[in-house]
Design a protein around this motif. Sequence first.
Motif, short mmCIF file in Angstrom:
data_model
loop_
_atom_site.label_atom_id
_atom_site.label_comp_id
_atom_site.label_asym_id
_atom_site.label_seq_id
_atom_site.Cartn_x
_atom_site.Cartn_y
_atom_site.Cartn_z
N CYS A 111 -2.79 0.62 -4.18
CA CYS A 111 -2.44 -0.75 -3.88
C CYS A 111 -1.57 -1.27 -5.01
N TRP B 60 0.85 -1.19 0.00
CA TRP B 60 0.00 0.00 0.00
C TRP B 60 0.89 1.24 0.00
N SER C 188 -6.73 -7.49 -0.29
CA SER C 188 -6.19 -6.78 0.87
C SER C 188 -7.04 -5.54 1.12
N ILE D 15 -4.17 -2.97 8.27
CA ILE D 15 -4.18 -3.64 6.97
C ILE D 15 -4.53 -5.11 7.17
N SER D 16 -5.34 -5.61 6.27
CA SER D 16 -5.63 -7.04 6.28
C SER D 16 -5.27 -7.64 4.94
N ARG D 17 -4.92 -8.93 4.97
CA ARG D 17 -4.69 -9.66 3.72
C ARG D 17 -5.06 -11.12 4.00
N ALA E 13 1.65 -5.75 2.80
CA ALA E 13 0.54 -6.55 3.32
C ALA E 13 0.93 -8.02 3.25
N ALA F 228 0.82 -6.81 8.92
CA ALA F 228 1.55 -6.08 7.88
C ALA F 228 2.87 -5.55 8.42
N GLN G 112 0.21 -12.02 3.84
CA GLN G 112 -0.93 -12.91 3.92
C GLN G 112 -0.96 -13.63 5.25
#
Lengths: 112, 114
Positions: free
Chosen positions: B93, B34, B76, B68-70, B49, B55, B51
């Motif tokens: 992104c 990001w 993401s 942040i999510s992934r 990010a 992060a 997985q």
Amino acid sequence: LAKTTQPISMDSYEGQEVNITCSHNNIATNDYITWYQQFPSQGPRFIIQGYKTKVTNEVASLFIPADRKSSTLSLPRVSLSDTAVYYCLVAPNQNQGGKLIFGQGTELSVKP
Amino acid sequence: SAVISQKPSRDICQRGTSLTIQCQVDSQVTMMFWYRQQPGQSLTLIATANQGSEATYESGFVIDKFPISRPNLTFSTLTVSNMSPEDSSIYLCSAGLAENNEQFFGPGTRLTVL
């Protein structure tokens, strides 16, 4: 990550060849040199990547001298649509981290 | 190659609220990042990010402000929390493959905080 230095702006005319030089004196052995192009209101787009000597694709050529402390992006016969910001980046390959640190870039303006 | 979409493309938000930006890639990629870009400026990396794990943030960016999510290899989210006008920017992104150094960027999300 190696820091890069490139001209802030350049002007050219349609049909001319444009050469943008980037300095990266602290480039590491495992670093690659990559150039991105960014149009207004869009994300950057990959142009070309090289490690040493010369690389050519359908868009541009990249010249890298033996010491790799600089590189030159060459755009043949530019058109108005080549007006954009061009970023020179130095980074290891993705499998060694992959993050890209962008410098200021060179704003190229192509005039008719 | 990879095609990246972002939602929303733009938003205008009130101070103190939060906005979550979504990033979807059309193929499985190894790396996702990001960035933030102020008008007329270069891109600044916010974080990588990862997985299934937290992060990795760059200097000057913290998880409380930019969670942040992934959850998988193709998706993401970035949340801009407790927004102030200084957060007005374009958020981009990007995604990359392990076998080369090329990254693919989304079109960006233009955020204006009033």
